[in-house]
Design a protein around this motif. Structure first.
Motif, PDB file in Angstrom:
ATOM      1  N   ARG A  34      74.944  36.672  46.263  1.00 46.85           N
ATOM      2  CA  ARG A  34      74.694  37.773  47.199  1.00 46.85           C
ATOM      3  C   ARG A  34      73.758  37.364  48.320  1.00 46.85           C
ATOM      4  NH1 ARG A  34      72.780  42.721  43.879  1.00 46.85           N
ATOM      5  NH2 ARG A  34      72.439  43.544  45.962  1.00 46.85           N
ATOM      6  N   TYR A  79      70.671  40.067  50.736  1.00 48.32           N
ATOM      7  CA  TYR A  79      69.966  40.235  49.475  1.00 48.32           C
ATOM      8  C   TYR A  79      69.108  38.995  49.253  1.00 48.32           C
ATOM      9  CZ  TYR A  79      69.024  40.384  44.540  1.00 48.32           C
ATOM     10  OH  TYR A  79      68.382  40.401  43.339  1.00 48.32           O
ATOM     11  N   SER A  80      67.871  39.186  48.826  1.00 42.97           N
ATOM     12  CA  SER A  80      67.083  37.995  48.527  1.00 42.97           C
ATOM     13  C   SER A  80      66.440  38.121  47.161  1.00 42.97           C
ATOM     14  CB  SER A  80      66.026  37.757  49.595  1.00 42.97           C
ATOM     15  OG  SER A  80      65.050  38.750  49.542  1.00 42.97           O
ATOM     16  N   PRO A  83      63.545  37.890  44.893  1.00 37.59           N
ATOM     17  CA  PRO A  83      62.114  37.858  45.204  1.00 37.59           C
ATOM     18  C   PRO A  83      61.415  36.704  44.490  1.00 37.59           C
ATOM     19  CG  PRO A  83      62.576  39.587  43.630  1.00 37.59           C
ATOM     20  CD  PRO A  83      63.899  39.025  44.036  1.00 37.59           C
ATOM     21  N   GLU A 108      65.651  41.754  38.609  1.00 39.23           N
ATOM     22  CA  GLU A 108      65.484  43.210  38.677  1.00 39.23           C
ATOM     23  C   GLU A 108      66.188  43.915  37.528  1.00 39.23           C
ATOM     24  OE1 GLU A 108      68.451  44.789  41.845  1.00 39.23           O
ATOM     25  OE2 GLU A 108      67.441  43.045  42.685  1.00 39.23           O
ATOM     26  N   TYR A 109      66.880  43.192  36.678  1.00 41.08           N
ATOM     27  CA  TYR A 109      67.571  43.798  35.544  1.00 41.08           C
ATOM     28  C   TYR A 109      66.818  43.560  34.236  1.00 41.08           C
ATOM     29  CZ  TYR A 109      71.312  43.761  38.965  1.00 41.08           C
ATOM     30  OH  TYR A 109      72.047  43.939  40.093  1.00 41.08           O
ATOM     31  N   VAL A 166      72.146  48.432  33.137  1.00 41.66           N
ATOM     32  CA  VAL A 166      72.925  48.177  34.348  1.00 41.66           C
ATOM     33  C   VAL A 166      73.119  46.663  34.457  1.00 41.66           C
ATOM     34  CG1 VAL A 166      72.993  48.409  36.844  1.00 41.66           C
ATOM     35  CG2 VAL A 166      71.902  50.166  35.451  1.00 41.66           C
ATOM     36  N   LEU A 175      57.745  43.218  47.489  1.00 40.55           N
ATOM     37  CA  LEU A 175      59.032  42.579  47.698  1.00 40.55           C
ATOM     38  C   LEU A 175      60.084  43.190  46.783  1.00 40.55           C
ATOM     39  CD1 LEU A 175      58.265  38.824  48.138  1.00 40.55           C
ATOM     40  CD2 LEU A 175      59.843  40.170  49.505  1.00 40.55           C
ATOM     41  N   ASN A 176      59.661  43.377  45.557  1.00 40.35           N
ATOM     42  CA  ASN A 176      60.577  43.933  44.580  1.00 40.35           C
ATOM     43  C   ASN A 176      61.042  45.313  44.979  1.00 40.35           C
ATOM     44  OD1 ASN A 176      61.075  42.027  42.811  1.00 40.35           O
ATOM     45  ND2 ASN A 176      59.566  42.637  41.292  1.00 40.35           N
ATOM     46  N   GLU A 184      61.071  46.634  47.732  1.00 37.80           N
ATOM     47  CA  GLU A 184      61.894  46.564  48.925  1.00 37.80           C
ATOM     48  C   GLU A 184      63.354  46.334  48.544  1.00 37.80           C
ATOM     49  OE1 GLU A 184      59.882  44.368  52.288  1.00 37.80           O
ATOM     50  OE2 GLU A 184      61.632  43.147  51.820  1.00 37.80           O
ATOM     51  N   VAL A 185      63.507  45.406  47.627  1.00 37.49           N
ATOM     52  CA  VAL A 185      64.853  45.078  47.191  1.00 37.49           C
ATOM     53  C   VAL A 185      65.460  46.237  46.440  1.00 37.49           C
ATOM     54  CG1 VAL A 185      66.133  43.613  45.610  1.00 37.49           C
ATOM     55  CG2 VAL A 185      64.412  42.629  47.104  1.00 37.49           C
ATOM     56  N   ASN A 186      64.615  46.847  45.638  1.00 41.84           N
ATOM     57  CA  ASN A 186      65.136  47.893  44.776  1.00 41.84           C
ATOM     58  C   ASN A 186      65.506  49.156  45.524  1.00 41.84           C
ATOM     59  OD1 ASN A 186      65.084  46.424  42.476  1.00 41.84           O
ATOM     60  ND2 ASN A 186      62.916  46.819  42.131  1.00 41.84           N
ATOM     61  N   THR A 240      69.117  48.667  45.796  1.00 43.14           N
ATOM     62  CA  THR A 240      69.878  48.716  44.555  1.00 43.14           C
ATOM     63  C   THR A 240      68.985  49.246  43.449  1.00 43.14           C
ATOM     64  OG1 THR A 240      69.230  46.437  44.299  1.00 43.14           O
ATOM     65  CG2 THR A 240      71.470  46.821  45.012  1.00 43.14           C
ATOM     66  N   VAL A 300      67.644  50.224  40.093  1.00 41.51           N
ATOM     67  CA  VAL A 300      67.969  49.778  38.741  1.00 41.51           C
ATOM     68  C   VAL A 300      67.043  50.508  37.783  1.00 41.51           C
ATOM     69  CG1 VAL A 300      68.058  47.809  37.211  1.00 41.51           C
ATOM     70  CG2 VAL A 300      68.622  47.526  39.591  1.00 41.51           C
ATOM     71  N   VAL A 301      67.590  50.990  36.700  1.00 42.92           N
ATOM     72  CA  VAL A 301      66.803  51.839  35.819  1.00 42.92           C
ATOM     73  C   VAL A 301      65.810  51.028  35.004  1.00 42.92           C
ATOM     74  CG1 VAL A 301      66.912  53.665  34.126  1.00 42.92           C
ATOM     75  CG2 VAL A 301      68.832  53.284  35.686  1.00 42.92           C
TER      76      VAL A 301
END
Lengths: 355, 427, 373
Positions: free
Chosen positions: B316, B331-332, B334, B354-355, B391, C14-15, C17-19, C22, C24-25
């Motif tokens: 991505r 998308y980057s 982090p 992030e997951y 997710v 940063l996180n 920002e990304v989130n 998208t 995410v739970v």
């Protein structure tokens, strides 16, 4: 002194060779809407001396008669293979190298005519980000000093607010202020590139030349830096010249694109037009050579034969003719003119009508 | 201020005492490994094994290559297993420092000792004579028979890999003469010229007498490939073969690699950070992160249906046509790649992921298998956590789709007819 | 600690920002512990500071440790030694000790008698001498031809050698850095001019000129004899700065091409700042190496001058003039029978010069980035 003389004689010699008429045309059209452009480059030439052949001095024609304009707040991408002179264009534009001939206007001022002190005053407004984040930071200076040094010297902010200002700039670039006392060697490539960006941004520039800023970085870090550059542009309205050999990055970030081959511009225009309808055979080959991260994608590569010729002795006429599959005899005789075939799309190729 | 400074020092730098301890233990370990590697006249049975699948050229199993550095043990390759089937191209992809190059050097037994050592695991390889050896256990002397002859390597920097003071021909001849001492000089030369022809060099006789600096980067890389192929190797390891080259030259070299692979019927281990190159070349892809394989599978599985958050993130973060079309943000992923020294027990990617959820912070995930050979090391695919309704990472629609909705660039060739042309030039 | 926390907040940003893009739970829970985790990873990985890295590489070589020990010893010997001697026994380098002892002189002479035959004349007279005492508990290395304590004079000799060499090298470095820096930074005709001057100075024959200079200095009565050596060393500086200038120029020429200098140019800072803040600090390691290698050379020069009698004037001590006592042209006697007079000075010179070479080599290896692992 001697440099200038060489420049002048060269100018006289080459003017008769390359089409003066077109350049004049360009000049007129440029003057009409000069106000929209922050940077205008006209007939820029940069020759590097390269030893003697017999008794005549030889030159590496790193940049050979290039003209383009960059509108305020936009990004121009400059692509081409290594050795095509794209880095030299960027450096000559900022007068880091003295130009052999040609003119560069920055915000209406001819920067080649500026005195040393006037140039120094103008410097903060034109900044540069370099390819190698390792060699572009002075190794024996803490980060805060690297960023704040020129800010203090040009009195961008009052001295009392300097550290506060540096902290703000670092924060903008995604660097915690706590890093200000550390030395560059303590950072990874991506963070170093952030420091470079912070150094440039701290001077409140209008124009930033980004010379392959992401080429030395890993894929996942590349995206971070590209996003940072875009965020900064959105917030502060910078104008970028984005030099890169990576076409997908250039396509993503640029508004207009110039394609260079062996010191000359072969195609210039709006990004969408160039990528949708690359007119020059070199642009077509370049685009088709970009690997697409999709295994189902059928490569219809145009494989170019051979290598780039030496810039000391470029082929006569069209420089690309030695590798071009459409080359005819006529291509060797004269240079194709750089002509605008549709609005915002200029090409120099004999495949297209020359009048 | 001073206190603050001291604190940063403490967290950033090792104390002298710690440093000494590291150096002491390193010396001990390195000595032991060097001794076993330098033995002479070792019984062959000690490093002879059996391939698990005879169709594979090489099987790397649970390979661990560590570097005993001054700042601690760097686990450059930390339990890597994959295999290269005959006649296939396996792409190894990852960021700098992920251990992809060290993996290839381990296969060649070229890891810089005494600091770097293959600590554990096996690399099973069948020679052309039909004997199966475990390269990881082979003594240095024996390895000379395989290196260069059976397994050849192409390096990233063609300039530094060729000796600048010898002619191209001399270097090619020498490479061959080592392994074929019986061949006469004329035969060797004929073979060298034949190889130069095979890699698409037009004026072979002239190039044969040239020095490396007289050639361009692309030509040098062709010579490197000729040199690698000269002994008819069964496996070619190409370590970032096109990274130092321009796109148009890169296209030439990649085309050439595919061509020669078919000619000599060998396999290629292609190491690169460029997903585009992998997509165009490989049959099977291995994605590495911090010394471990996070995902491996068939080229289509990896590019169309990636499972690991890292793989998805990588895909991505590439600027694609859809990004350009919509002008959307890239998308980057982090954060930074973790340093490979003293890695914790949890998933190495969890800080940047992030997951991630609880278990990711506690232990390193095992491999979870999907269809065929597709596997990923991520707890998201554990049956135990099915109830959590996690997710899962997904590619954007247009990247994953095989359908025609995908944006594919059509590049015109030759003269382009412009819309305006009809009225401007009268047809 | 604070550092890490800030670092994390940044990552946090940063996180998030990304989130934003998208959501995410399960990410939420994870990020709560992220701070701790990153602190942990930071703890796991620590590097070695560059200064320590240099020290580590320096001490890895045994020779450089030996060199450092010798230098330390020579320093203590020559600077602390005289103080202790003065405090305990209360004398210095010029105290004459008359220690009487019986000495049988054997003198032999050939002569032709009036009868035309050859005769040999032997003189075996016993006399009392007060100088050239052998080593004893009071005078560890004995006394010399003038009755001066050799051991104490070694200390004073070292003191003058080290002082002079450090002064000279310091001046040399300053002169060389400034001129080399100007040549390297500006290039062009400035560089040409300075480098031609360097060439001229480099081809001046040092020793003969020093001999002439000494004669000239002696004829000028206003200059006291003790100061002559400083003038000579000043002259030595004038002819030996060329090495440093070449070194600095070469360094600057390569540094000037580095991207960080281009970056400094684009920011438009002053030239002086560019030279003294960006360029010179980067040549410091090389300067240190060249200085430590040069120190030995200067000590040799000083000793040679003193040996020739045109350096440090008597009665002040110098290692060179102490060796000169054994000058064979004045008879073989001291060379053959009194090694205690000249050997220790010789050993000290060799040791010190070697030690500076060892340390210089060690430093070069330590600073050299190619040594990096």
């Amino acid at each position: 002194m001697s440099n200038n003389q060489v420049a002048e004689t060269l100018l006289n010699n080459t003017e008769t060779l390359s089409g003066v008429e077109i350049n004049k045309d360009n000049l007129d059209s440029n003057l009409n809407n000069a106000k929209d452009y922050l940077v205008q480059v006209k007939n820029l030439k940069k020759y590097f001396p390269a030893g003697l052949k017999g008794t005549t001095r030889q030159y590496v024609k790193a940049v050979d008669d290039i003209s383009f304009n960059i509108a305020k707040g936009t990004t121009m991408g400059l692509v081409g293979e290594s050795g095509c002179g794209k880095t030299t264009v960027g450096r000559t534009m900022l007068r880091l190298y003295s130009m052999t001939s040609g003119e560069v206007y920055f915000d209406g001022q001819n920067i080649n005519k500026l005195s040393r002190s006037a140039l120094r005053k103008l410097r903060p407004r034109m900044q540069m980000i370099f390819q190698d984040p390792y060699s572009s930071l002075s190794p024996r200076m803490p980060v805060g000093e690297i960023i704040g040094e020129a800010v203090r010297e040009h009195k961008i902010v009052p001295n009392a607010e300097l550290s506060e200002y540096v902290a703000k700039v670092m924060n903008d670039c995604g660097l915690p202020y706590q890093y200000a006392r550390r030395y560059p060697h303590e950072f990874s490539g991506g963070q170093r590139q952030r420091i470079c960006i912070a150094r440039a941004v701290a001077l409140k520039p209008d124009f930033i030349v980004c010379d392959e800023p992401v080429s030395a970085l890993d894929v996942s870090i590349q995206a971070q830096i590209i996003n940072l550059l875009q965020d900064l542009q959105n917030e502060f309205g910078y104008t970028y010249l984005f030099i890169s050999h990576d076409l997908s990055v250039v396509e993503y970030i640029s508004d207009t694109i110039g394609v260079m081959y062996l010191g000359s511009m072969v195609e210039f225009g709006d990004k969408k037009k160039i990528f949708a309808k690359p007119m020059h055979p070199y642009t077509q080959a370049l685009l088709s050579a970009v690997p697409v991260p999709d295994p189902d994608f059928e490569m219809q590569r145009v494989i170019l034969e051979g290598d780039i010729p030496s810039p000391v002795n470029p082929p006569s006429g069209c420089k690309f003719r030695t590798r071009c599959q459409y080359a005819t005899e006529g291509c060797a005789k004269s240079c194709p003119k750089f002509i605008e075939y549709e609005s915002q799309h200029e090409v120099a190729c004999f495949l297209y009508p020359q009048d | 201020m001073a206190k603050d400074n001291k604190n940063t020092k403490n967290t950033q730098y090792l104390t002298i005492k710690e440093e000494r301890e590291i150096a002491k233990s390193n010396r001990k370990i390195m000595k032991q490994f060097e001794r076993t590697k330098n033995r002479k006249n070792v019984d062959e049975s000690e490093f002879t094994t059996q391939m698990h699948d005879p169709r594979n050229v090489i099987e790397i199993d649970n390979l661990h290559t560590y570097f005993y550095t001054d700042v601690g043990t760097t686990k450059a390759v930390n339990g890597v297993s994959f295999k290269i089937p005959e006649g296939k191209i396996v792409g190894v992809v990852g960021e700098s420092g992920c251990g992809k190059s060290v993996t290839s050097l381990s296969v060649m037994q070229l890891v810089q000792g005494p600091v770097g050592q293959i600590v554990d695991g096996s690399i099973r390889y069948t020679t052309s004579e039909g004997k199966c050896y475990d390269i990881a256990k082979m003594p240095r002397d024996e390895m000379r028979r395989i290196r260069g002859k059976e397994i050849a390597m192409i390096f990233q920097e063609p300039m530094t890999s060729l000796n600048p003071v010898f002619k191209i021909g001399e270097q090619l001849d020498e490479a061959l003469a080592i392994f074929e001492p019986k061949m006469s000089k004329e035969e060797v030369k004929a073979r060298s010229i034949e190889m130069l022809e095979m890699v698409g060099i037009a004026d072979q006789k002239k190039i044969y007498n040239n020095y490396p600096h007289e050639l361009s980067g692309g030509m040098r890389q062709r010579v490197m490939i000729a040199m690698a192929l000269i002994c008819n190797p069964r496996l070619i390891i190409a370590d970032e073969p096109t990274t130092a080259l321009d796109v148009t030259i890169q296209a030439q070299i990649l085309e050439l690699l595919l061509e020669v692979k078919n000619k000599i019927n060998g396999s290629i281990m292609l190491i690169t950070h460029d997903l585009g190159v992998i997509a165009g070349m490989a049959d099977y892809v291995v994605v590495m992160y911090a010394g471990k394989i996070v995902e491996a599978g068939d080229i289509h599985d990896i590019f169309k249906n990636p499972k690991h958050p890292y793989t998805v993130g990588l895909m991505r973060s590439l600027p694609s046509l859809s990004h350009v079309a919509t002008g959307s943000r890239l998308y980057s992923i982090p954060g930074q790649v973790p340093s490979p020294v003293n890695l914790p027990d949890n998933c190495y990617f969890c800080n940047r992921c992030e997951y991630s959820f609880d278990i990711c912070m506690e232990q390193y995930p095992p491999d979870y298998y999907f269809e065929d050979n597709h596997r990923a090391a991520c707890f998201l695919y554990d049956e135990k956590y099915k109830d959590l309704d996690l997710v899962k990472p997904e590619l954007p629609r247009n990247m994953a789709d095989d359908s025609e909705s995908k944006m594919v660039r059509k590049i015109p060739q030759g003269r382009v007819v412009l819309e305006s042309e009809t009225d401007r030039f009268g047809g | 600690m604070t550092d890490n926390n800030i670092n994390l907040t940044n990552q946090h940003d940063l996180n998030s920002e990304v989130n934003n893009k998208t959501p995410v739970v399960q990410g939420e829970m994870a990020r709560l512990e992220e701070e701790e985790l990153a602190v942990q990873t930071a703890k796991n990985f620590r590097s070695i500071s560059p200064a320590r890295m240099v020290a580590k590489r320096f001490f890895r070589s045994r020779l450089s440790i030996v060199g450092l020990c010798i230098i330390l010893f020579v320093f203590l010997f020559s600077f602390l030694g005289p103080v202790i001697v003065d405090a305990t026994w209360g004398y210095g380098q010029t105290e004459v000790f008359k220690i009487p002892r019986q000495s049988q002189l054997l003198t032999k002479a050939n002569f032709e008698g009036a009868d035309g035959r050859k005769y040999v004349y032997y003189d075996r007279s016993i006399s009392t001498v007060t100088t050239k005492a052998p080593p004893s508990a009071d005078h560890w290395l004995g006394t010399d031809t003038n009755g001066l304590d050799i051991f104490v004079r070694l200390m004073y000799g070292g003191r003058i050698s080290l002082t002079i060499s450090f002064l000279t090298i310091f001046l040399e470095m300053i002169l060389g850095t400034i001129l080399g820096g100007i040549a390297g930074y500006y290039g062009g005709w400035v560089d040409q001019l300075i480098m031609r001057i360097v060439d001229i100075f480099a081809c001046l024959p040092g020793m003969p000129i020093l001999l002439i200079l000494s004669a000239v200095l002696t004829s000028i009565e206003e200059i006291p004899a003790e100061h002559r050596i400083y003038y000579m060393m000043g002259f030595l500086t004038l002819i030996s700065w060329t090495g440093t200038a070449r070194l600095v120029r070469g360094q600057l020429l390569s540094l000037r091409e580095q991207e960080f200098m281009l970056a400094a140019e684009t920011t438009g800072i002053k030239t002086s700042r560019k030279i003294f803040k960006h360029l010179i600090p980067n040549t410091v390691p090389q300067l240190i190496v060249s200085a430590s290698l040069g120190l030995g050379q200067i000590i040799l020069y000083e000793s040679t001058l003193s040996y020739l009698g045109i350096g440090v004037p008597f009665p002040n001590a110098a290692w060179g003039s102490m060796i000169a006592l054994a000058d064979p042209s004045k008879g073989q006697e001291i060379l053959a029978y009194y090694p205690n007079m000249w050997l220790p000075a010789g050993i000290l010179i060799v040791m010190t010069v070697l030690a500076f070479s060892f340390v210089g080599d060690g430093l070069r290896d330590a600073f050299d980035p190619r040594q990096k692992k």
